[in-house]
Design a protein around this motif. Structure first.
Motif, PDB file in Angstrom:
ATOM      1  N   VAL A 146      -6.148 -18.021  22.856  1.00  0.00           N
ATOM      2  CA  VAL A 146      -6.794 -18.492  22.004  1.00  0.00           C
ATOM      3  C   VAL A 146      -6.055 -19.826  21.253  1.00  0.00           C
ATOM      4  N   ALA A 147      -4.734 -20.277  21.395  1.00  0.00           N
ATOM      5  CA  ALA A 147      -4.097 -21.051  20.607  1.00  0.00           C
ATOM      6  C   ALA A 147      -4.597 -22.794  21.197  1.00  0.00           C
ATOM      7  N   GLU A 148      -5.126 -22.998  23.047  1.00  0.00           N
ATOM      8  CA  GLU A 148      -5.796 -23.685  23.291  1.00  0.00           C
ATOM      9  C   GLU A 148      -6.973 -23.879  22.803  1.00  0.00           C
ATOM     10  N   ALA A 149      -7.751 -22.896  22.238  1.00  0.00           N
ATOM     11  CA  ALA A 149      -9.777 -23.168  21.649  1.00  0.00           C
ATOM     12  C   ALA A 149      -8.524 -23.419  20.480  1.00  0.00           C
ATOM     13  N   ALA A 150      -8.124 -23.607  19.737  1.00  0.00           N
ATOM     14  CA  ALA A 150      -7.774 -24.162  18.252  1.00  0.00           C
ATOM     15  C   ALA A 150      -7.109 -25.134  18.202  1.00  0.00           C
ATOM     16  N   TRP A 151      -6.361 -25.345  19.334  1.00  0.00           N
ATOM     17  CA  TRP A 151      -5.763 -26.710  19.661  1.00  0.00           C
ATOM     18  C   TRP A 151      -6.631 -27.986  19.926  1.00  0.00           C
ATOM     19  N   VAL A 152      -7.354 -26.964  21.023  1.00  0.00           N
ATOM     20  CA  VAL A 152      -8.471 -28.355  21.249  1.00  0.00           C
ATOM     21  C   VAL A 152     -10.125 -28.675  19.328  1.00  0.00           C
TER      22      VAL A 152
END
Length: 531
Positions: free
Chosen positions: A328-334
């Protein structure tokens, strides 16, 4: 037609010395090793135009590609150069045409094609109690494609699958049983599938009279993306050759990523030995990406596959490697970084988010859309039936084209091959995805390296590589930790070298920057060897 004196003149002036040699060399058999961004389509097009300019009848040229889109693009480029009438089509469309001609000469009806083999295989498999589960048709279809590309029979498949440690959720004995029953049903009903087209077209060329007619018509063979050729397709190409037939093929062994279909880079790498008299020309310049992206991407390849590629673009920003807590954090960061990266007045379609599997893309789509960022999935490869029909009904080159929607492209590493964007996010680069869990032998691991290399080299100016330490979901805090991809170890070390170059305030000239990178890497290698 003198394309050097007309529209082709401008194209010729932009050629590098190696590209010019590939276009104008008199060698009857040439294999061009063209890396990512090396301009292989331009070289292939100009080679075809040059043959016509030298007096070859366009109807005597046969260009074989791996997609209808590539064939149509080649026809359009030739049309702009004033060349019409060159036959260009996919391997399957070419094989179908050969079979239709062969059968017509014998007074037989054209082949009846199975439009969706997966459904047929599912019906056959339903009668085999040892095959159960989801995606049975897809799994069986993949196994048959691989086996038929190698010319195997159902009996031979068992041994080959075990010998090569082929990863498949289905029992090999059950696959062989379903395959045998499928072949018997197909034979009784007079149908052929798309893999049969390649095999039967090659057999048809055993007839000397038919072969003579085809050889007379196809005097110049040009093959695109030769690294994707599998053994059965290679056999068809060699049967189309005579001592007087010219062969020109382009490809990049480092972009061979279709091992599941039987493709192997060795067919291109060993062409000098397999077809004596073949000359190799290497295009060692990347005209797409910055020197930083070119050198960093090359670092993920196995040491024996790394070539000295020169970047001709100006120096740019360093690629970034980012670790995130969870999916989830990866998708939000991207999504947030995409929002920050878009320049005022810029287009969303200048960016792409790539992942190893389709399933991974959903969370990036959701994260982008929550911030009002439009996204669009890359269109899947067409089914072969549609490929053949669309190829036959291809519109005249130069017709109107549809304007692309302004949205960030979402696609898998495989689907992104052949495409490019100014900014690319290569995501989910952790063990289990890259390399995939199914890659358990050295050959498969090398292909996973090449697949990551393909994804990285889609970027022109900005490259972000991300991975997540844990799976998302309510229990993400208790989910087992992931390890980043082993391929990123060398990538990270390479980024440190790039940072050293940046601290030295090098020239923005691409050639100078590339030379500095090569020298630093050589120094690093020597220091490691001497320590």
């Amino acid at each position: 037609m003198d394309f050097q004196a007309t529209s082709g003149a401008k194209a010729l002036t932009r050629l590098t010395p190696a590209q010019h040699e590939a276009v104008f060399a008199d060698d009857p058999r040439l294999a061009v090793f063209a890396g990512a961004g090396a301009g292989k389509t331009r070289v292939l097009t100009l080679r075809a135009a040059r043959l016509v300019d030298d007096g070859a009848d366009p109807a005597h040229l046969l260009v074989v590609t791996f997609s209808r889109k590539a064939a149509q693009e080649l026809r359009q480029r030739l049309w702009r150069l004033g060349v019409e009438g060159v036959r260009a089509g996919t391997f399957h469309a070419t094989a179908l045409e050969l079979l239709e001609i062969s059968r017509a000469e014998r007074g037989q009806a054209p082949p009846k094609l199975i439009s969706d083999r997966r459904k047929v295989l599912e019906r056959v498999a339903a009668k085999v109690p040892t095959i159960r589960g989801t995606n049975v048709g897809l799994l069986l279809d993949s196994e048959l494609t691989w086996a038929k590309s190698l010319g195997l029979t159902p009996v031979e498949y068992r041994d080959a699958a075990q010998r090569t440690q082929r990863q498949n959720r289905l029992d090999v004995d059950a696959v062989a049983l379903v395959w045998d029953a499928y072949e018997q049903n197909k034979l009784r009903q007079g149908y052929v599938d798309f893999d049969d087209l390649i095999l039967e077209a090659a057999v048809a060329l055993d007839d000397p009279r038919f072969a003579d007619a085809i050889h007379w018509r196809s005097r110049h063979i040009l093959v695109d993306e030769f690294q994707d050729v599998n053994p059965s397709q290679f056999d068809l190409v060699t049967r189309l050759l005579t001592p007087s037939t010219t062969l020109f093929c382009v490809g990049d062994p480092n972009q061979s990523i279709y091992g599941f279909n039987g493709a192997t880079p060795s067919l291109l790498r060993n062409l000098e030995t397999t077809l004596p008299g073949t000359r190799i020309i290497v295009l060692d310049a990347n005209h797409r990406s910055t020197p930083e992206i070119v050198s960093a991407a090359t670092s993920v390849l196995s040491p024996e596959d790394r070539r000295d590629i020169h970047a001709t673009q100006q120096s740019g920003t360093l690629p970034e490697l980012i670790a995130l807590d969870d999916d989830v954090a990866e998708a939000a960061w991207v999504a947030r970084r995409a929002l920050r990266t878009k320049e005022p007045g810029g287009k969303w379609r200048s960016m792409a988010i790539l992942a190893r599997t389709n399933a991974q893309l959903a969370r990036f789509e959701e994260a982008c859309n929550s911030l009002g960022i439009p996204t669009e999935r890359l269109a899947p490869e067409q089914r072969l039936a549609l490929e053949i029909k669309a190829d036959a009904d291809a519109p005249r080159p130069g017709g109107p084209s549809e304007a692309p929607r302004d949205a960030i492209a979402l696609g898998t590493f495989h689907r992104a091959k052949g495409l490019e964007w100014p900014t690319v996010f290569v995501t989910g680069v952790s063990e289990g995805f890259v390399p995939h869990l199914g890659a358990t032998n050295a050959e498969a691991l090398d292909e996973e390296r090449r697949l990551l290399y393909v994804a990285l080299t889609r970027a022109e100016r900005r490259l972000f590589v991300t991975w997540a330490a844990r799976k998302d979901g309510e229990e993400s805090s208790r989910a087992p930790a992931r390890r980043r991809s082993r391929f990123l170890d060398e990538f990270e070390r390479h980024l440190e070298v790039l940072k050293g170059v940046a601290r030295g305030a090098p020239s923005a000239n691409g050639a100078v920057r590339a030379g500095q990178l090569r020298q630093l890497l050589e120094d690093k290698k020597n220091a490691s060897t001497n320590s």
